[in-house]
Design an enzyme around this catalytic site. Structure first.
Site, PDB file in Angstrom:
ATOM      1  N   ARG A   1       0.849  -1.196   0.000  1.00  0.00           N
ATOM      2  CA  ARG A   1       0.000   0.000   0.000  1.00  0.00           C
ATOM      3  C   ARG A   1       0.887   1.249   0.000  1.00  0.00           C
ATOM      4  NH1 ARG A   1      -2.344  -3.677   3.551  1.00  0.00           N
ATOM      5  NH2 ARG A   1      -4.464  -4.337   2.973  1.00  0.00           N
TER       6      ARG A   1
ATOM      7  N   LYS B   1      -2.493  -1.638   7.691  1.00  0.00           N
ATOM      8  CA  LYS B   1      -3.934  -1.364   7.730  1.00  0.00           C
ATOM      9  C   LYS B   1      -4.669  -2.350   8.622  1.00  0.00           C
ATOM     10  CE  LYS B   1      -7.989  -1.020   4.707  1.00  0.00           C
ATOM     11  NZ  LYS B   1      -8.485  -1.130   3.323  1.00  0.00           N
TER      12      LYS B   1
ATOM     13  N   HIS C   1      -2.317   2.524  -5.490  1.00  0.00           N
ATOM     14  CA  HIS C   1      -3.017   1.300  -5.101  1.00  0.00           C
ATOM     15  C   HIS C   1      -3.265   0.393  -6.303  1.00  0.00           C
ATOM     16  CE1 HIS C   1      -5.259  -0.561  -1.733  1.00  0.00           C
ATOM     17  NE2 HIS C   1      -5.934  -1.164  -2.708  1.00  0.00           N
TER      18      HIS C   1
ATOM     19  N   ARG D   1      -1.406  -2.915  -6.858  1.00  0.00           N
ATOM     20  CA  ARG D   1      -1.865  -4.094  -6.118  1.00  0.00           C
ATOM     21  C   ARG D   1      -2.887  -4.877  -6.940  1.00  0.00           C
ATOM     22  NH1 ARG D   1      -1.049  -4.291  -0.822  1.00  0.00           N
ATOM     23  NH2 ARG D   1      -3.167  -4.913  -0.213  1.00  0.00           N
TER      24      ARG D   1
ATOM     25  N   HIS E   1      -4.145  -9.379   2.745  1.00  0.00           N
ATOM     26  CA  HIS E   1      -5.607  -9.424   2.704  1.00  0.00           C
ATOM     27  C   HIS E   1      -6.167 -10.555   3.545  1.00  0.00           C
ATOM     28  CE1 HIS E   1      -6.347  -7.156  -1.357  1.00  0.00           C
ATOM     29  NE2 HIS E   1      -6.093  -6.355  -0.342  1.00  0.00           N
TER      30      HIS E   1
ATOM     31  N   TYR F   1      -3.901 -15.217  12.416  1.00  0.00           N
ATOM     32  CA  TYR F   1      -3.115 -14.727  11.279  1.00  0.00           C
ATOM     33  C   TYR F   1      -1.642 -14.985  11.528  1.00  0.00           C
ATOM     34  CZ  TYR F   1      -0.943 -11.463   8.027  1.00  0.00           C
ATOM     35  OH  TYR F   1      -0.180 -10.890   7.053  1.00  0.00           O
TER      36      TYR F   1
END
Length: 403
Positions: free
Chosen positions: A243, A270, A332, A335, A358, A368
Site C-alpha cells: 500500500r 492497515k 493502489h 496491487r 488481505h 493470522y
C-alpha cells in the site's frame, strides 16, 4: 417592605455584616467586603435552617424570589431544601462520573490494550471530534436511539459516511460496556442498524490500468524526469505492491538484507498485523539506489521539506499524473494489477492474498500468521520481479514459473 434593585445597589458595606429583608425568609446579606449574598431562612422539623442562593447581582432579585418560591414548594411537600440540595449535588456528581464521555474513556482504557497505538489514538480522536461535543456531557443512562442517530447524522451531513458508520459502531461498544458494568440498563445502539440509519456508500474501485498497459507504464517510470527518489518509490511499489502508506513510511530498520526481507511492523499496517515482503533481486537493486540518497536517514522516502517526515501520498499520485495517467492509475492500482496477473498465471490464491496482506481476520478464522507460506511467497515474488523485467524489455509473452 419588599426590596427593589435600587435599594440593593445603594446598600453600602459596614464594619459588620447586615441584612436587608425581602420577606418570606428571603434576605440579602451585605458583607464588609461589599459582597451581597442571598440567603433563604426556613424551619424544618422545628429547626431553624438556611441556604445560600448566590451573590447579587449575578443572581438577580427576580431570580432569588423564584428560587425562594421553589424551596417553599419543597417545604410544603415535606422536603428539606438543604437536604434536597445535597442530594442534587450528589446526583450531579454521579451523573458527571457516568457521563457518556467518562464511560467512553473508561471503555477506551480497557479496549486499547489489545489494539495498536495508532488505531487506538484514531478512535479516541474521532470520539473527541465528532461524538463528545454532542453527547459527551449526557449521563449514559439518558443516551437514547434518537440521540445517537442525531449524532451520527451530523457526521453524515458533511459527507463522512464511513466515519459516521464507525462512530455508531463505537458508541454501541461503549454502551455495551456500560450495560456490562451496571452503569446502564440497555444499549440503545442495538436499535439502530447502520444500513437503515445511514446512506449507503457506493463502492468504488481504485483506478488502475489493464495488464496489457503495464509494460508501457514501467518504461515511463524508468524515464520519469521528476525527483529521483519519487521514481525509485514507484519502481519499488511495482515490485512489492504494498500500500502507498506502507511504502512511503518505510524505515531502514525494517529491512533485513541478509534474509532478503522487508518486515513492516503491525502499527504501520492497515490490518494491524505485521507483514513480510520478500525482497527480489530487482527490489534489492532498487533499494541500493535508494540507499545512496537516504541511507543515512531513518526513512527511505523522506519529505523534501523535512527528513523526519515521510513523502506525501500525493507525491506518487502526482507523478503518475505527470506521466499521463490522471484518473487512470493510482499507487493502489499496482496491487490490483499484480493480483490479477498472478491469479491468471495460476499462483495459489492464498499465497497472493497473504502477500497483499488481505488475510481474513475474524473470530472464526485461524490466527493470522504473517510468515505463513513465506518460502512459496518468496518464489512467487521473484517470479513477479522477473516478469516485470521481461515485459518492460519488450517480451510479448512471458509465462511465470510456478514452483
Amino acid at each position: 417592605m419588599k426590596l427593589t434593585d435600587p435599594v440593593i445597589k445603594a446598600a453600602k458595606p459596614q464594619e459588620k455584616p447586615y441584612s436587608l429583608a425581602d420577606g418570606e425568609g428571603l434576605a440579602v446579606y451585605v458583607q464588609p467586603t461589599g459582597a451581597k449574598w442571598w440567603r433563604y431562612r426556613y424551619r424544618f422539623a422545628n429547626k431553624a435552617k438556611m441556604v445560600s442562593l448566590g451573590v447579587y447581582p449575578d443572581v438577580t432579585l427576580r431570580a432569588a424570589r423564584v428560587e425562594r418560591d421553589r424551596l417553599q414548594a419543597l417545604l410544603k411537600q415535606g422536603v428539606d431544601p438543604s437536604q434536597n440540595r445535597q442530594e442534587e449535588k450528589l446526583f450531579a456528581k454521579i451523573a458527571a462520573e457516568n457521563s457518556f464521555e467518562a464511560v467512553a474513556r473508561r471503555w477506551w482504557d480497557n479496549w486499547k490494550e489489545v489494539r495498536t497505538e495508532r488505531h487506538a489514538h484514531y478512535v479516541m480522536r474521532r470520539l473527541e471530534a465528532d461524538v463528545f461535543p454532542v453527547i459527551g456531557n449526557r449521563p449514559v443512562t439518558e443516551i437514547s436511539a434518537p440521540l445517537l442517530l442525531m449524532t451520527v447524522k451530523k457526521i453524515e451531513a458533511r459527507g463522512a459516511l464511513d466515519i459516521a458508520k464507525r462512530a455508531l459502531e463505537t458508541c454501541g461498544q461503549i454502551l455495551r460496556y456500560a450495560v456490562a458494568h451496571g452503569l446502564a440498563e440497555r444499549n440503545p445502539a442495538a436499535d439502530i442498524k447502520p444500513a437503515d440509519a445511514l446512506k449507503a456508500r457506493k463502492k468504488t474501485n481504485y483506478a488502475r490500468l489493464d495488464a496489457k498497459e503495464l509494460p508501457e507504464l514501467l518504461r515511463k517510470i524508468d524515464e520519469y524526469d521528476g525527483q529521483l527518489l519519487t521514481k525509485l518509490a514507484l519502481q519499488l511499489m511495482a515490485h512489492t505492491f504494498v500500500r502507498t502508506s506502507e511504502l512511503i513510511g518505510a524505515r531502514w530498520a525494517e529491512f533485513d538484507f541478509e534474509a532478503k526481507q522487508w518486515r513492516i511492523p503491525a502499527e504501520r499496517m492497515k490490518m494491524d498485523t505485521p507483514h513480510i515482503v520478500p525482497l527480489t533481486e530487482q527490489a534489492l537493486a532498487i533499494i541500493q539506489q535508494i540507499k545512496i540518497i537516504s541511507g543515512g536517514l531513518a526513512l527511505l522516502f523522506p519529505s523534501e521539506r523535512s527528513n523526519s517526515k515521510s513523502m506525501s501520498n500525493n507525491t506518487i499520485l502526482y507523478a503518475l499524473y505527470r506521466m499521463g495517467y490522471h484518473s487512470r492509475m493510482t499507487g493502489h492500482g499496482f496491487r490490483g494489477i499484480a493480483s490479477t496477473i498472478l491469479h491468471e498465471q495460476g499462483f495459489t490464491h492464498e499465497h497472493i492474498e497473504l502477500q497483499l496482506a488481505h488475510s481474513p481476520r475474524n473470530s472464526v478464522s485461524s490466527a493470522y500468521n504473517h510468515a505463513k507460506y513465506l518460502s512459496q511467497r518468496a518464489l512467487m515474488m521473484q517470479q513477479w520481479g522477473n516478469y516485470l523485467e521481461a515485459i518492460k524489455a519488450g517480451a510479448k509473452v512471458f509465462q511465470l514459473k510456478i514452483a
